[in-house]
Design a protein around this motif. Sequence first.
Motif, PDB file in Angstrom:
ATOM      1  N   ASP A  86      -2.885  -6.223 -33.064  1.00 26.34           N
ATOM      2  CA  ASP A  86      -2.104  -5.449 -32.110  1.00 26.34           C
ATOM      3  C   ASP A  86      -3.056  -4.487 -31.410  1.00 26.34           C
ATOM      4  O   ASP A  86      -4.290  -4.608 -31.514  1.00 26.34           O
ATOM      5  CB  ASP A  86      -0.933  -4.712 -32.797  1.00 26.34           C
ATOM      6  CG  ASP A  86      -1.386  -3.854 -33.962  1.00 26.34           C
ATOM      7  OD1 ASP A  86      -2.536  -3.360 -33.917  1.00 26.34           O
ATOM      8  OD2 ASP A  86      -0.616  -3.683 -34.924  1.00 26.34           O
ATOM      9  N   LEU A  87      -2.485  -3.509 -30.711  1.00 27.29           N
ATOM     10  CA  LEU A  87      -3.299  -2.607 -29.898  1.00 27.29           C
ATOM     11  C   LEU A  87      -3.767  -1.383 -30.679  1.00 27.29           C
ATOM     12  O   LEU A  87      -4.341  -0.462 -30.092  1.00 27.29           O
ATOM     13  CB  LEU A  87      -2.485  -2.154 -28.672  1.00 27.29           C
ATOM     14  CG  LEU A  87      -2.072  -3.291 -27.724  1.00 27.29           C
ATOM     15  CD1 LEU A  87      -1.239  -2.738 -26.576  1.00 27.29           C
ATOM     16  CD2 LEU A  87      -3.310  -3.997 -27.177  1.00 27.29           C
ATOM     17  N   THR A  88      -3.536  -1.374 -31.991  1.00 28.61           N
ATOM     18  CA  THR A  88      -3.988  -0.247 -32.806  1.00 28.61           C
ATOM     19  C   THR A  88      -5.523  -0.206 -32.807  1.00 28.61           C
ATOM     20  O   THR A  88      -6.168  -1.200 -33.138  1.00 28.61           O
ATOM     21  CB  THR A  88      -3.464  -0.369 -34.227  1.00 28.61           C
ATOM     22  OG1 THR A  88      -2.037  -0.441 -34.197  1.00 28.61           O
ATOM     23  CG2 THR A  88      -3.913   0.819 -35.057  1.00 28.61           C
TER      24      THR A  88
ATOM     25  N   THR B  84       1.621 -10.153 -21.086  1.00 31.32           N
ATOM     26  CA  THR B  84       2.466 -10.262 -19.903  1.00 31.32           C
ATOM     27  C   THR B  84       2.588  -8.884 -19.311  1.00 31.32           C
ATOM     28  O   THR B  84       2.620  -7.883 -20.022  1.00 31.32           O
ATOM     29  CB  THR B  84       3.862 -10.797 -20.279  1.00 31.32           C
ATOM     30  OG1 THR B  84       4.452  -9.928 -21.246  1.00 31.32           O
ATOM     31  CG2 THR B  84       3.763 -12.188 -20.860  1.00 31.32           C
ATOM     32  N   ILE B  85       2.645  -8.859 -17.996  1.00 31.02           N
ATOM     33  CA  ILE B  85       2.747  -7.589 -17.319  1.00 31.02           C
ATOM     34  C   ILE B  85       3.654  -7.749 -16.113  1.00 31.02           C
ATOM     35  O   ILE B  85       3.674  -8.792 -15.465  1.00 31.02           O
ATOM     36  CB  ILE B  85       1.348  -7.079 -16.915  1.00 31.02           C
ATOM     37  CG1 ILE B  85       1.475  -5.649 -16.364  1.00 31.02           C
ATOM     38  CG2 ILE B  85       0.668  -8.001 -15.901  1.00 31.02           C
ATOM     39  CD1 ILE B  85       0.113  -4.977 -16.247  1.00 31.02           C
ATOM     40  N   SER B  86       4.437  -6.723 -15.889  1.00 32.96           N
ATOM     41  CA  SER B  86       5.290  -6.703 -14.702  1.00 32.96           C
ATOM     42  C   SER B  86       4.928  -5.484 -13.883  1.00 32.96           C
ATOM     43  O   SER B  86       4.643  -4.421 -14.433  1.00 32.96           O
ATOM     44  CB  SER B  86       6.776  -6.645 -15.117  1.00 32.96           C
ATOM     45  OG  SER B  86       7.042  -5.468 -15.833  1.00 32.96           O
TER      46      SER B  86
ATOM     47  N   GLN C 276       0.842  -1.200   0.000  1.00 26.69           N
ATOM     48  CA  GLN C 276       0.000   0.000   0.000  1.00 26.69           C
ATOM     49  C   GLN C 276       0.880   1.253   0.000  1.00 26.69           C
ATOM     50  O   GLN C 276       1.885   1.313   0.707  1.00 26.69           O
ATOM     51  CB  GLN C 276      -0.908   0.004   1.234  1.00 26.69           C
ATOM     52  CG  GLN C 276      -1.803   1.219   1.344  1.00 26.69           C
ATOM     53  CD  GLN C 276      -2.531   1.280   2.686  1.00 26.69           C
ATOM     54  OE1 GLN C 276      -2.041   0.692   3.669  1.00 26.69           O
ATOM     55  NE2 GLN C 276      -3.651   1.938   2.743  1.00 26.69           N
ATOM     56  N   GLY C 277       0.542   2.266  -0.798  1.00 27.31           N
ATOM     57  CA  GLY C 277       1.273   3.524  -0.837  1.00 27.31           C
ATOM     58  C   GLY C 277       2.394   3.561  -1.842  1.00 27.31           C
ATOM     59  O   GLY C 277       2.903   4.629  -2.165  1.00 27.31           O
ATOM     60  N   VAL C 278       2.798   2.388  -2.317  1.00 27.59           N
ATOM     61  CA  VAL C 278       3.867   2.381  -3.323  1.00 27.59           C
ATOM     62  C   VAL C 278       3.269   2.759  -4.682  1.00 27.59           C
ATOM     63  O   VAL C 278       2.161   2.345  -5.020  1.00 27.59           O
ATOM     64  CB  VAL C 278       4.517   0.990  -3.397  1.00 27.59           C
ATOM     65  CG1 VAL C 278       5.569   0.948  -4.513  1.00 27.59           C
ATOM     66  CG2 VAL C 278       5.145   0.667  -2.063  1.00 27.59           C
ATOM     67  N   THR C 279       4.017   3.571  -5.429  1.00 23.68           N
ATOM     68  CA  THR C 279       3.550   3.941  -6.781  1.00 23.68           C
ATOM     69  C   THR C 279       3.475   2.701  -7.644  1.00 23.68           C
ATOM     70  O   THR C 279       4.424   1.925  -7.718  1.00 23.68           O
ATOM     71  CB  THR C 279       4.492   4.953  -7.422  1.00 23.68           C
ATOM     72  OG1 THR C 279       4.517   6.124  -6.622  1.00 23.68           O
ATOM     73  CG2 THR C 279       4.021   5.316  -8.837  1.00 23.68           C
ATOM     74  N   PHE C 280       2.330   2.479  -8.246  1.00 24.38           N
ATOM     75  CA  PHE C 280       2.110   1.285  -9.043  1.00 24.38           C
ATOM     76  C   PHE C 280       2.553   1.571 -10.479  1.00 24.38           C
ATOM     77  O   PHE C 280       2.090   2.501 -11.135  1.00 24.38           O
ATOM     78  CB  PHE C 280       0.610   0.925  -9.041  1.00 24.38           C
ATOM     79  CG  PHE C 280       0.292  -0.367  -9.722  1.00 24.38           C
ATOM     80  CD1 PHE C 280       0.207  -1.545  -8.976  1.00 24.38           C
ATOM     81  CD2 PHE C 280       0.073  -0.421 -11.081  1.00 24.38           C
ATOM     82  CE1 PHE C 280      -0.098  -2.738  -9.616  1.00 24.38           C
ATOM     83  CE2 PHE C 280      -0.222  -1.602 -11.710  1.00 24.38           C
ATOM     84  CZ  PHE C 280      -0.318  -2.791 -10.971  1.00 24.38           C
ATOM     85  N   ASN C 281       3.479   0.785 -10.961  1.00 23.30           N
ATOM     86  CA  ASN C 281       3.931   0.895 -12.342  1.00 23.30           C
ATOM     87  C   ASN C 281       3.896  -0.481 -12.965  1.00 23.30           C
ATOM     88  O   ASN C 281       4.611  -1.374 -12.522  1.00 23.30           O
ATOM     89  CB  ASN C 281       5.348   1.460 -12.434  1.00 23.30           C
ATOM     90  CG  ASN C 281       5.362   2.955 -12.163  1.00 23.30           C
ATOM     91  OD1 ASN C 281       4.539   3.680 -12.728  1.00 23.30           O
ATOM     92  ND2 ASN C 281       6.264   3.405 -11.299  1.00 23.30           N
ATOM     93  N   GLY C 282       3.089  -0.651 -13.953  1.00 23.55           N
ATOM     94  CA  GLY C 282       3.005  -1.931 -14.636  1.00 23.55           C
ATOM     95  C   GLY C 282       3.321  -1.748 -16.107  1.00 23.55           C
ATOM     96  O   GLY C 282       2.943  -0.763 -16.724  1.00 23.55           O
ATOM     97  N   ALA C 283       4.072  -2.698 -16.695  1.00 23.25           N
ATOM     98  CA  ALA C 283       4.402  -2.651 -18.119  1.00 23.25           C
ATOM     99  C   ALA C 283       3.887  -3.922 -18.760  1.00 23.25           C
ATOM    100  O   ALA C 283       4.222  -5.019 -18.310  1.00 23.25           O
ATOM    101  CB  ALA C 283       5.904  -2.504 -18.330  1.00 23.25           C
TER     102      ALA C 283
ATOM    103  N   PRO D  25       2.277  -0.409 -30.632  1.00 24.52           N
ATOM    104  CA  PRO D  25       1.194  -1.336 -31.045  1.00 24.52           C
ATOM    105  C   PRO D  25       1.126  -2.595 -30.190  1.00 24.52           C
ATOM    106  O   PRO D  25       0.087  -3.268 -30.175  1.00 24.52           O
ATOM    107  CB  PRO D  25       1.535  -1.656 -32.499  1.00 24.52           C
ATOM    108  CG  PRO D  25       2.264  -0.458 -32.969  1.00 24.52           C
ATOM    109  CD  PRO D  25       3.081   0.005 -31.792  1.00 24.52           C
ATOM    110  N   THR D  26       2.184  -2.907 -29.463  1.00 23.99           N
ATOM    111  CA  THR D  26       2.161  -4.145 -28.690  1.00 23.99           C
ATOM    112  C   THR D  26       2.470  -3.911 -27.214  1.00 23.99           C
ATOM    113  O   THR D  26       2.526  -4.868 -26.452  1.00 23.99           O
ATOM    114  CB  THR D  26       3.169  -5.155 -29.259  1.00 23.99           C
ATOM    115  OG1 THR D  26       4.464  -4.539 -29.276  1.00 23.99           O
ATOM    116  CG2 THR D  26       2.784  -5.548 -30.682  1.00 23.99           C
ATOM    117  N   THR D  27       2.716  -2.673 -26.764  1.00 25.29           N
ATOM    118  CA  THR D  27       3.063  -2.447 -25.353  1.00 25.29           C
ATOM    119  C   THR D  27       2.177  -1.355 -24.778  1.00 25.29           C
ATOM    120  O   THR D  27       1.695  -0.473 -25.521  1.00 25.29           O
ATOM    121  CB  THR D  27       4.539  -2.029 -25.202  1.00 25.29           C
ATOM    122  OG1 THR D  27       4.768  -0.823 -25.947  1.00 25.29           O
ATOM    123  CG2 THR D  27       5.458  -3.124 -25.708  1.00 25.29           C
TER     124      THR D  27
END
Lengths: 109, 455
Positions: A29-31, B4-6, A10-17, A56-58
């Motif tokens: 793809d994501l287009t 996939t996600i990290s 909790q409280g940590v900045t959430f960063n997801g890739a 297109p993919t990330t």
Amino acid sequence: MSCTNHQFKQGVTFNGAGTYTTEPGWPADLTGVTIVTALRDARNKLHYLDVAITSPTTFTVSSNQTQEWHPGTAYWDIQFFQNTTEVFYSATVRIEILPNVTPNKVSNS
Amino acid sequence: MAFTISINDQAAFEVLFAGPAGPTGPQGPQGIQGVPGQGVPVGGTTGQVLAKVDGVNYNTEWITPQDEYAVWGGITGTLSAQLDLQAALDGKYSTTNPDGFITASALTPYLTKAGNLTGLTDLALARDNLQLGTLNSPTFAGLTIQGAGANVAQLTSTALSLNHTGYGQFTIQPSSGITFPDSTVQTTAYTGTASVSWGNILGTLSSQTDLQSALDDKYDASNPAGFIDSSALAGYATESWVNSQGFAGVGYVQANFYPLVDNPSNFTTQAAVLEGGGTFLNRIACTSLAGSAGLNIGIGGTSTWATEPGDLWIPTAGTNLNFRDGNGIARVCASTTSGNTFNQPQNVDTSNVLPALRVTQRGSGNALLVEDSTTPDTSALVVDASGNVGVGVATGYTSTSKFEVVGNVKGTTLSTASGPVFSVNSIVAHSGGADTNDLLVTIGGVNYRIGMRPA
């Protein structure tokens, strides 16, 4: 539908890739795809996360409001819709929100 | 499909997408019967519909639906119940004129306009608006028409005048006619029965647009010079037509008349009179008119221009009448009215019984004068008016002798008729006797004097 378990403080900045991998019958793809994602915490409160498609993919998912995420079991999934008509959901990810102890002195607002 | 996600640099994990929905499950058991509903009210007729009476639940009634568009005559009910329509009608109501009649005051602006022409610009429209009929024309004892700040026309009992800022005043009066502002154009109108004569009409022709237009209509663009061409003469210039007009006798042709075709009227005698030259195919007879010659060939011809045999010409300022003979040689015609100078030998060669050359001198001058290059010659051959012949005598010679020679006479034989052979007029005086007439004879170059006395 599968459901995976993860932990998040909790409280940590959430960063997801995320990296999108297509399969026959799905968008190439994501287009033209819109991504919306939210997390429902242990007190059934909904928290929307920020999403940005970087290629297109990330794409990235982020939130700096995780202090409001109540500790406990939270559920998170990602909604994809294309052309505002076709809607797809990812499998639900179970995240164990761990309480933080040290008060946060940095204002997020 | 998956992705996939990290999260926060943790190890990436794969997230699958939700699979398709499963098949529909079996139908469940029938539920228990519910409480009977309120239902609809009894009654009603064909075409009626159910409508709410008020806001109370289940409080409904059957009503007849209204047509989509109401029709006048088909609208029933009470007018006053139509609040919008009543309000609209009330808006038309005037409390100052409850009965809604048109009052005199409402008509005042119009009656005033009908009775006072101030501001009225269309009399015919006013007449029609007042329903006076088209046979009613306004009559005025006097009328003044105002233009921009000034009277432009006035009609009085004695005159009608029109004023124009640029052209002045035009006046019409029974006593003096029409008076124009510009006296150079016209000052008095037509006053009598006498017609206007040509020559008395002044002004500029082109200003008479009607006349100019009429004259323009006479203009033929295809024949701008207005000449009469052969087509215009067709039917008129024939010989029979000329005869029918009483011109069968001697005709006269004006100067500079040039027919445009070789034989325009099919005359029996073929002839051509052309501006650029022509040929008469028959004998041309000319006769003089009083005061003029019968034929004039003109002055200005030259031998260069007159190249055809038979050509006749007189050069500009020339004194000779010239002609080109049948061989094409230019000749000079002799003149019987003035002296001619021939600078070439002239021959008289004839076999006639009459004299080949006959000279009749009826005056006092010499009948024949033969000079050398010097003129007057002092040693000429002269035949005087009396027929006396002088040889070696001066021009103008006259003598009482028939033959006189100034100079030597050489002859082979001297034959004489009866009578004296010689007549010697010279007289030589002698101291020893009477004077003698000496005959000087040269023999072999020696002179011998023979003295003689009258017998």
